[in-house]
Design a protein around this motif. Structure first.
Motif, PDB file in Angstrom:
ATOM      1  N   TYR A  37      38.404   7.300  52.583  1.00  0.00           N
ATOM      2  CA  TYR A  37      37.589   6.233  51.893  1.00  0.00           C
ATOM      3  C   TYR A  37      36.800   5.405  52.759  1.00  0.00           C
ATOM      4  N   LEU A  38      37.730   4.746  53.550  1.00  0.00           N
ATOM      5  CA  LEU A  38      37.244   3.709  54.554  1.00  0.00           C
ATOM      6  C   LEU A  38      36.922   4.197  55.856  1.00  0.00           C
ATOM      7  N   TRP A  39      37.188   5.465  56.314  1.00  0.00           N
ATOM      8  CA  TRP A  39      36.785   6.020  57.513  1.00  0.00           C
ATOM      9  C   TRP A  39      35.419   5.693  57.818  1.00  0.00           C
ATOM     10  N   GLU A  40      35.361   5.251  59.007  1.00  0.00           N
ATOM     11  CA  GLU A  40      33.989   4.979  59.736  1.00  0.00           C
ATOM     12  C   GLU A  40      33.501   5.889  60.840  1.00  0.00           C
ATOM     13  N   PRO A  41      32.810   7.010  60.380  1.00  0.00           N
ATOM     14  CA  PRO A  41      32.614   8.301  61.130  1.00  0.00           C
ATOM     15  C   PRO A  41      31.841   7.936  62.623  1.00  0.00           C
ATOM     16  N   ALA A  42      31.072   6.763  62.539  1.00  0.00           N
ATOM     17  CA  ALA A  42      30.410   6.338  63.835  1.00  0.00           C
ATOM     18  C   ALA A  42      30.344   4.858  64.122  1.00  0.00           C
ATOM     19  N   PRO A  43      30.187   4.130  65.054  1.00  0.00           N
ATOM     20  CA  PRO A  43      30.048   2.880  65.420  1.00  0.00           C
ATOM     21  C   PRO A  43      28.987   2.212  64.832  1.00  0.00           C
ATOM     22  N   GLY A  44      29.151   0.892  64.304  1.00  0.00           N
ATOM     23  CA  GLY A  44      28.288   0.115  63.528  1.00  0.00           C
ATOM     24  C   GLY A  44      27.768   0.559  62.342  1.00  0.00           C
ATOM     25  N   GLY A  45      28.503   1.333  61.463  1.00  0.00           N
ATOM     26  CA  GLY A  45      28.445   1.609  60.219  1.00  0.00           C
ATOM     27  C   GLY A  45      28.627   0.674  59.341  1.00  0.00           C
ATOM     28  N   TRP A  46      28.272   0.988  58.120  1.00  0.00           N
ATOM     29  CA  TRP A  46      28.183   0.044  56.759  1.00  0.00           C
ATOM     30  C   TRP A  46      29.500   0.580  55.951  1.00  0.00           C
ATOM     31  N   SER A  47      30.062  -0.647  55.332  1.00  0.00           N
ATOM     32  CA  SER A  47      31.292  -0.110  54.586  1.00  0.00           C
ATOM     33  C   SER A  47      31.508  -1.131  53.514  1.00  0.00           C
ATOM     34  N   ILE A  48      32.530  -1.235  52.938  1.00  0.00           N
ATOM     35  CA  ILE A  48      32.968  -2.504  52.228  1.00  0.00           C
ATOM     36  C   ILE A  48      33.991  -3.391  53.214  1.00  0.00           C
ATOM     37  N   ARG A  49      33.954  -4.614  53.264  1.00  0.00           N
ATOM     38  CA  ARG A  49      34.771  -5.272  54.135  1.00  0.00           C
ATOM     39  C   ARG A  49      35.319  -6.548  53.552  1.00  0.00           C
ATOM     40  N   ARG A  50      36.202  -7.172  54.137  1.00  0.00           N
ATOM     41  CA  ARG A  50      36.656  -8.553  53.561  1.00  0.00           C
ATOM     42  C   ARG A  50      35.643  -9.479  53.606  1.00  0.00           C
ATOM     43  N   ARG A  51      35.678 -10.222  52.613  1.00  0.00           N
ATOM     44  CA  ARG A  51      34.799 -11.597  52.867  1.00  0.00           C
ATOM     45  C   ARG A  51      34.789 -12.280  53.910  1.00  0.00           C
ATOM     46  N   GLY A  52      33.986 -12.528  54.662  1.00  0.00           N
ATOM     47  CA  GLY A  52      34.098 -13.146  56.081  1.00  0.00           C
ATOM     48  C   GLY A  52      34.196 -12.438  57.402  1.00  0.00           C
ATOM     49  N   GLU A  53      34.364 -10.972  57.015  1.00  0.00           N
ATOM     50  CA  GLU A  53      34.301  -9.988  58.205  1.00  0.00           C
ATOM     51  C   GLU A  53      33.000  -9.024  58.061  1.00  0.00           C
ATOM     52  N   ALA A  54      32.087  -9.262  57.090  1.00  0.00           N
ATOM     53  CA  ALA A  54      31.041  -8.506  56.940  1.00  0.00           C
ATOM     54  C   ALA A  54      30.023  -8.702  58.255  1.00  0.00           C
ATOM     55  N   GLY A  63      34.161 -10.608  44.595  1.00  0.00           N
ATOM     56  CA  GLY A  63      35.737 -10.889  44.828  1.00  0.00           C
ATOM     57  C   GLY A  63      35.765 -10.943  46.400  1.00  0.00           C
ATOM     58  N   ALA A  64      37.120 -10.551  46.650  1.00  0.00           N
ATOM     59  CA  ALA A  64      37.585 -10.664  48.348  1.00  0.00           C
ATOM     60  C   ALA A  64      36.916  -9.510  49.098  1.00  0.00           C
ATOM     61  N   TRP A  65      36.375  -8.580  48.348  1.00  0.00           N
ATOM     62  CA  TRP A  65      35.667  -7.509  49.342  1.00  0.00           C
ATOM     63  C   TRP A  65      34.187  -7.472  49.021  1.00  0.00           C
ATOM     64  N   ASP A 157      33.561  -5.578  41.477  1.00  0.00           N
ATOM     65  CA  ASP A 157      34.490  -5.860  42.247  1.00  0.00           C
ATOM     66  C   ASP A 157      34.997  -4.995  43.127  1.00  0.00           C
ATOM     67  N   PHE A 158      34.171  -5.023  44.640  1.00  0.00           N
ATOM     68  CA  PHE A 158      34.800  -3.813  45.384  1.00  0.00           C
ATOM     69  C   PHE A 158      36.119  -3.885  45.690  1.00  0.00           C
ATOM     70  N   THR A 159      36.711  -2.712  45.980  1.00  0.00           N
ATOM     71  CA  THR A 159      37.870  -2.542  46.131  1.00  0.00           C
ATOM     72  C   THR A 159      38.375  -1.549  47.316  1.00  0.00           C
ATOM     73  N   PRO A 160      39.318  -1.935  48.248  1.00  0.00           N
ATOM     74  CA  PRO A 160      39.689  -0.826  49.212  1.00  0.00           C
ATOM     75  C   PRO A 160      40.698   0.312  48.824  1.00  0.00           C
ATOM     76  N   SER A 161      40.924   0.419  47.510  1.00  0.00           N
ATOM     77  CA  SER A 161      41.789   1.383  46.815  1.00  0.00           C
ATOM     78  C   SER A 161      40.602   2.423  46.373  1.00  0.00           C
ATOM     79  N   ALA A 162      40.816   3.638  46.952  1.00  0.00           N
ATOM     80  CA  ALA A 162      39.841   4.652  46.622  1.00  0.00           C
ATOM     81  C   ALA A 162      40.239   5.063  45.118  1.00  0.00           C
ATOM     82  N   ALA A 163      41.372   5.195  44.684  1.00  0.00           N
ATOM     83  CA  ALA A 163      41.633   5.477  43.215  1.00  0.00           C
ATOM     84  C   ALA A 163      41.085   4.496  42.257  1.00  0.00           C
TER      85      ALA A 163
END
Length: 234
Positions: A37-54, A63-65, A157-163
């Motif tokens: 779910y969180l796999w980044e297939p290429a450098p510099g991609g977009w994802s969900i990230r912890r607040r402050g790490e975007a 929320g926190a993500w 509320d974005f979450t790092p949990s795929a389920a």
């Protein structure tokens, strides 16, 4: 010859298309784990990230993500849409407002001639694509069938949990589909039936909005399916 169970009315066709796309998507998303779910297939991609790490300038979420979002622009694959907006009588200022860009940027797009070169864009993760879809459908439901007052960027509320992400997403999709299935022909043709504040929904008949929502769902789910194939064969 009429085939039993197959609708040919306008709303029926769009709902059947959405239902079939959803069935295929649910099969393709079974067994999705957090690492994939969180796999980044290429450098510099977009994802969900912890607040402050975007890493993007307009990342958002309540929320926190947060969900990565870059600077506003008009991508090359939307140049024809901008030209159609202008041909339909929309002012350059209104087009700029719709796309959250400058008037000068719209004028540059309208002045472009010849084939547009594809944009160099970041490669998003499955988490980003699913989060983007969740945000879009949550906002469109709120501003079409809801109270039409909540800020769309605060609805998911974005979450790092795929389920958990999938559980929340399919619940929203059920609500969207049930609400759409209950609309009337008159509402289908009503301009501004959706007041979703991002994009041109308030200026379009709802049948056009619904067509666009189906397209958004289908093309992002196809991208997610391809990322799953790449993950398995990496």
């Amino acid at each position: 010859m009429q085939i039993p169970g197959v609708r040919t009315d306008r709303l029926g066709l769009l709902i059947d298309q959405f239902d079939r796309a959803r069935e295929m998507a649910q099969v393709r998303l079974r067994g999705l784990g957090d690492e994939e779910y969180l796999w980044e297939p290429a450098p510099g991609g977009w994802s969900i990230r912890r607040r402050g790490e975007a890493t993007t300038p307009r990342a958002f979420g309540p929320g926190a993500w947060v969900l990565d979002q870059g600077a506003p622009d008009i991508p090359a694959n939307e140049y024809d849409e901008v030209a159609r907006q202008a041909a339909a009588g929309m002012s350059v200022a209104k087009i700029a407002e719709d796309w959250s860009v400058s008037v000068e940027r719209v004028q540059e797009v309208l002045a472009h001639t010849g084939p547009a070169e594809p944009d160099e864009v970041p490669v998003p993760t499955i988490a980003w694509r699913l989060g983007h879809l969740h945000f879009c459908f949550a906002g469109q439901w709120e501003w079409t069938f809801g109270e039409r007052r909540q800020e769309p960027k605060l609805l998911v509320d974005f979450t790092p949990s795929a389920a958990l992400a999938l559980e929340r997403f399919w619940a929203l999709i059920d609500r969207w589909r049930d609400s759409v299935a209950a609309i009337t022909d008159a509402q289908l043709d009503t301009v501004g039936f959706s007041q979703y504040p991002y994009g041109s929904d308030p200026d379009e008949p709802f049948i056009s909005v619904l067509w666009g929502a189906n397209l958004e769902f289908i093309h992002h789910m196809a991208e997610i399916a391809l990322l799953r194939d790449l993950w398995r064969s990496r």
